[in-house]
Design a protein around this motif. Structure first.
Motif, mmCIF file in Angstrom:
data_model
loop_
_atom_site.group_PDB
_atom_site.id
_atom_site.type_symbol
_atom_site.label_atom_id
_atom_site.label_comp_id
_atom_site.label_asym_id
_atom_site.label_seq_id
_atom_site.Cartn_x
_atom_site.Cartn_y
_atom_site.Cartn_z
ATOM 1 N N ASN A 56 22.493 38.181 26.453
ATOM 2 C CA ASN A 56 23.794 38.897 26.249
ATOM 3 C C ASN A 56 24.844 38.418 27.434
ATOM 4 O O ASN A 56 25.240 39.264 27.475
ATOM 5 C CB ASN A 56 23.328 39.845 26.213
ATOM 6 N N ASN A 57 24.415 37.019 28.475
ATOM 7 C CA ASN A 57 25.084 37.044 29.397
ATOM 8 C C ASN A 57 27.004 36.299 28.301
ATOM 9 O O ASN A 57 26.338 35.971 27.438
ATOM 10 C CB ASN A 57 24.709 36.244 30.407
ATOM 11 N N PRO A 58 27.336 36.348 29.392
ATOM 12 C CA PRO A 58 28.850 36.164 28.569
ATOM 13 C C PRO A 58 28.752 34.259 28.622
ATOM 14 O O PRO A 58 28.552 33.480 29.632
ATOM 15 C CB PRO A 58 30.545 36.249 29.269
ATOM 16 N N ASP A 59 29.477 33.541 27.357
ATOM 17 C CA ASP A 59 28.843 32.057 27.786
ATOM 18 C C ASP A 59 30.576 31.743 28.175
ATOM 19 O O ASP A 59 31.605 32.486 27.945
ATOM 20 C CB ASP A 59 29.266 31.653 26.112
ATOM 21 N N GLY A 60 30.675 29.752 28.757
ATOM 22 C CA GLY A 60 31.841 29.735 28.716
ATOM 23 C C GLY A 60 32.451 30.222 30.525
ATOM 24 O O GLY A 60 33.571 29.280 30.731
ATOM 25 N N LEU A 61 32.051 30.853 31.027
ATOM 26 C CA LEU A 61 32.222 31.115 32.067
ATOM 27 C C LEU A 61 31.987 30.663 33.476
ATOM 28 O O LEU A 61 31.109 30.711 33.590
ATOM 29 C CB LEU A 61 32.663 33.204 32.262
ATOM 30 N N PRO A 62 32.860 31.069 34.671
ATOM 31 C CA PRO A 62 32.673 30.279 35.567
ATOM 32 C C PRO A 62 31.238 31.075 36.553
ATOM 33 O O PRO A 62 31.753 32.852 36.267
ATOM 34 C CB PRO A 62 33.777 30.339 36.245
ATOM 35 N N TYR A 63 30.309 30.411 37.330
ATOM 36 C CA TYR A 63 28.887 31.870 37.997
ATOM 37 C C TYR A 63 28.791 31.087 38.801
ATOM 38 O O TYR A 63 29.443 30.232 39.372
ATOM 39 C CB TYR A 63 28.134 31.902 36.763
ATOM 40 N N VAL A 64 28.753 32.263 40.003
ATOM 41 C CA VAL A 64 28.147 31.522 41.696
ATOM 42 C C VAL A 64 26.072 32.555 41.491
ATOM 43 O O VAL A 64 26.090 33.290 40.200
ATOM 44 C CB VAL A 64 28.754 33.029 42.498
ATOM 45 N N ILE A 65 25.489 31.906 42.170
ATOM 46 C CA ILE A 65 23.987 31.816 42.805
ATOM 47 C C ILE A 65 24.381 32.762 44.005
ATOM 48 O O ILE A 65 24.600 31.447 44.653
ATOM 49 C CB ILE A 65 23.333 30.984 42.309
ATOM 50 N N ALA A 66 23.655 33.921 44.339
ATOM 51 C CA ALA A 66 23.722 33.692 45.346
ATOM 52 C C ALA A 66 22.084 33.558 46.071
ATOM 53 O O ALA A 66 22.016 32.644 45.602
ATOM 54 C CB ALA A 66 23.913 35.785 45.527
ATOM 55 N N SER A 67 22.437 34.170 47.533
ATOM 56 C CA SER A 67 21.185 33.455 48.182
ATOM 57 C C SER A 67 20.729 34.498 49.114
ATOM 58 O O SER A 67 21.679 35.662 49.399
ATOM 59 C CB SER A 67 21.865 32.576 49.632
ATOM 60 N N PRO A 68 19.744 35.288 49.224
ATOM 61 C CA PRO A 68 18.738 33.956 47.592
ATOM 62 C C PRO A 68 18.826 34.725 46.503
ATOM 63 O O PRO A 68 19.907 35.275 45.784
ATOM 64 C CB PRO A 68 17.274 34.507 47.828
ATOM 65 N N ALA A 69 18.109 33.507 45.457
ATOM 66 C CA ALA A 69 18.438 33.421 44.132
ATOM 67 C C ALA A 69 18.281 34.053 43.495
ATOM 68 O O ALA A 69 17.805 34.469 42.366
ATOM 69 C CB ALA A 69 18.268 31.961 43.550
ATOM 70 N N ASP A 70 18.719 35.659 43.528
ATOM 71 C CA ASP A 70 18.162 36.633 42.312
ATOM 72 C C ASP A 70 19.917 37.500 42.750
ATOM 73 O O ASP A 70 19.212 38.494 41.533
ATOM 74 C CB ASP A 70 17.310 37.959 43.977
ATOM 75 N N VAL A 71 20.682 37.142 42.093
ATOM 76 C CA VAL A 71 21.971 37.589 42.060
ATOM 77 C C VAL A 71 22.848 35.980 41.458
ATOM 78 O O VAL A 71 23.049 35.710 41.684
ATOM 79 C CB VAL A 71 23.026 38.400 42.969
ATOM 80 N N ALA A 72 23.032 37.089 40.190
ATOM 81 C CA ALA A 72 24.187 35.536 39.204
ATOM 82 C C ALA A 72 25.652 36.333 39.576
ATOM 83 O O ALA A 72 25.392 37.014 38.614
ATOM 84 C CB ALA A 72 23.891 35.271 37.581
ATOM 85 N N GLY A 73 26.376 36.203 39.612
ATOM 86 C CA GLY A 73 28.316 37.167 39.204
ATOM 87 C C GLY A 73 28.879 35.771 37.910
ATOM 88 O O GLY A 73 28.664 34.995 38.424
ATOM 89 N N PHE A 74 29.393 36.493 37.377
ATOM 90 C CA PHE A 74 30.525 35.821 35.827
ATOM 91 C C PHE A 74 31.822 36.625 36.335
ATOM 92 O O PHE A 74 31.992 37.714 36.654
ATOM 93 C CB PHE A 74 29.710 36.485 34.837
ATOM 94 N N VAL A 75 32.480 35.247 36.611
ATOM 95 C CA VAL A 75 33.445 35.662 37.435
ATOM 96 C C VAL A 75 34.481 35.890 35.659
ATOM 97 O O VAL A 75 34.990 34.844 35.623
ATOM 98 C CB VAL A 75 34.055 34.827 38.099
ATOM 99 N N PHE A 76 35.132 36.907 35.458
ATOM 100 C CA PHE A 76 35.712 37.309 34.672
ATOM 101 C C PHE A 76 37.543 36.745 34.343
ATOM 102 O O PHE A 76 38.140 35.752 33.829
ATOM 103 C CB PHE A 76 36.118 38.469 34.182
ATOM 104 N N GLY A 77 37.638 37.022 35.888
ATOM 105 C CA GLY A 77 39.370 36.951 36.746
ATOM 106 C C GLY A 77 39.171 35.801 37.232
ATOM 107 O O GLY A 77 39.565 35.708 38.459
ATOM 108 N N TYR A 78 38.818 33.831 37.157
ATOM 109 C CA TYR A 78 38.810 33.354 37.723
ATOM 110 C C TYR A 78 40.086 32.176 37.380
ATOM 111 O O TYR A 78 40.327 32.341 36.032
ATOM 112 C CB TYR A 78 37.623 32.278 37.381
ATOM 113 N N PRO A 79 40.884 32.135 38.536
ATOM 114 C CA PRO A 79 40.442 32.407 39.591
ATOM 115 C C PRO A 79 40.585 33.941 40.445
ATOM 116 O O PRO A 79 41.253 33.910 39.513
ATOM 117 C CB PRO A 79 40.795 31.355 40.964
ATOM 118 N N LEU A 80 39.849 33.852 41.745
ATOM 119 C CA LEU A 80 39.611 35.436 42.203
ATOM 120 C C LEU A 80 40.689 35.802 42.702
ATOM 121 O O LEU A 80 41.598 34.402 43.168
ATOM 122 C CB LEU A 80 38.300 36.269 42.706
#
Length: 164
Positions: A56-80
């Protein structure tokens, strides 16, 4: 209480990560705005992000993967953006690979090259479906910020740019 996160624009290399499904025609592509050791992507997400977000993740948004790769962040207000922007705000939907177990997400942020100023955000594990935490992360000044993310005994880090 939510916190806001602002990302400043910067160029990043054109790398890609694995897509959510082997049949995806195009892998995720790096987009401008990454900083430190973090790349911002647009496109298909890794399979674990799709699973942890209960498909159910949002489509089309930019996202980041943390280190270690256990978290993803979908950025709604891009650019922050630095400060307390509205319309859009600095909303980030965090998807964690490892179970929340009812634990808060604790975000501690500081400029990448300095120990202060610091920003702290606590987001309760009260959203669904999946292993998600919606947040607003606001920082007082533009630049590359490092965020330490902690939940249920797990830790990850991500670097995000906050623009003016």
């Amino acid at each position: 209480m939510g916190a806001a996160l602002v990302v400043t624009t910067a160029c990043s290399s054109s790398s890609n990560i694995s897509s959510a499904s082997p049949s995806a025609a195009t892998p995720a592509q790096a987009v401008a705005g990454g900083c430190g050791s973090t790349t911002i992507y647009r496109g298909p997400v890794p399979a674990w992000v799709d699973d942890a977000g209960a498909h159910n993740n949002p489509d089309g948004l930019p996202y980041v993967i943390a280190s270690p790769a256990d978290v993803a962040g979908f950025v709604f207000g891009y650019p922050l953006r630095a400060g307390h922007p509205e319309n859009p705000s600095n909303k980030i939907l965090w998807v964690v690979r490892l179970p929340r177990n009812g634990s808060d997400l604790i975000i501690a942020a500081h400029p990448l090259d300095a120990a202060s100023p610091t920003v702290s955000v606590v987001q309760p594990a009260n959203s669904s479906p999946g292993e998600i935490y919606p947040s607003i992360v606001d920082v007082p000044m533009p630049g590359c910020w490092h965020l330490d993310l902690r939940w249920a005994g797990h830790e990850a880090g991500v670097d995000l740019t906050f623009a003016t």
